[in-house]
Write a protein that holds these residues in place. Structure first.
Motif, PDB file in Angstrom:
ATOM      1  N   UNK A  60       0.868  -1.166   0.000  1.00 48.96           N
ATOM      2  CA  UNK A  60       0.000   0.000   0.000  1.00 48.96           C
ATOM      3  C   UNK A  60       0.909   1.221   0.000  1.00 48.96           C
ATOM      4  N   UNK A  61       0.504   2.245  -0.745  1.00 45.49           N
ATOM      5  CA  UNK A  61       1.313   3.449  -0.890  1.00 45.49           C
ATOM      6  C   UNK A  61       0.428   4.679  -0.752  1.00 45.49           C
ATOM      7  N   UNK A  62       0.856   5.606   0.085  1.00 44.46           N
ATOM      8  CA  UNK A  62       0.176   6.894   0.228  1.00 44.46           C
ATOM      9  C   UNK A  62       1.220   7.989   0.054  1.00 44.46           C
ATOM     10  N   UNK A  63       0.864   9.020  -0.692  1.00 45.50           N
ATOM     11  CA  UNK A  63       1.792  10.119  -0.978  1.00 45.50           C
ATOM     12  C   UNK A  63       1.234  11.408  -0.381  1.00 45.50           C
ATOM     13  N   UNK A  64       2.027  12.006   0.493  1.00 49.52           N
ATOM     14  CA  UNK A  64       1.679  13.295   1.088  1.00 49.52           C
ATOM     15  C   UNK A  64       2.509  14.350   0.366  1.00 49.52           C
TER      16      UNK A  64
END
Length: 150
Positions: A60-64
């Motif tokens: 899973x990847x989240x980009x801020x």
């Protein structure tokens, strides 16, 4: 170094986490931001190697995104399959896996020079219009480097 990595090229801080939802709760509260999209990266990993072998993992990847800056904070929760992210998490627990730097046309020269200094390639990946290469610098820098052309 003949081909130094410039500080102005910093584009990414990548953090490996055990629990994406929990990590996002904390980061979003800290920055008072809305929750970013969480992408599920699946198998197979075309055109990617991990320690010289075809990569075969998911995460899973989240980009801020940092407003007004060319820098992002990436949160990654790897699955249990072998990957640079799973390797780091199993060895160190949660933390900064790598710093990403855009080095332009010097990408091959920088990666080659780091390899010549004994820093193994952990990941080499290609996608339309780009690539990313994680160089194993943990033992000397405490963090890996992601060298990107842009």
């Amino acid at each position: 170094m003949k081909h130094p990595v410039t500080l102005g090229g910093l584009i990414q801080v990548a953090i490996v986490v055990e629990d994406m939802d929990k990590a996002l709760d904390h980061w979003c509260e800290l920055f008072a931001i809305e929750r970013p999209e969480v992408r599920v990266m699946g198998l197979p990993n075309a055109d990617e190697t991990y320690r010289g072998e075809p990569a075969n993992y998911g995460m899973q990847l989240a980009v801020i995104e940092v407003p007004g800056q060319p820098v992002v904070i990436e949160l990654m929760e790897p699955d249990d399959n072998p990957s640079t992210f799973r390797e780091f998490l199993d060895k160190h627990g949660e933390g900064v896996h790598h710093l990403g730097f855009a080095v332009g046309d010097a990408r091959d020269a920088v990666v080659g020079e780091l390899a010549g200094r004994g820093h193994a390639l952990r990941v080499e990946a290609f996608y339309p219009g780009g690539s990313w290469t994680v160089v194993d610098t943990e033992d000397v820098l405490g963090v890996n480097l992601n060298i990107k052309p842009a």
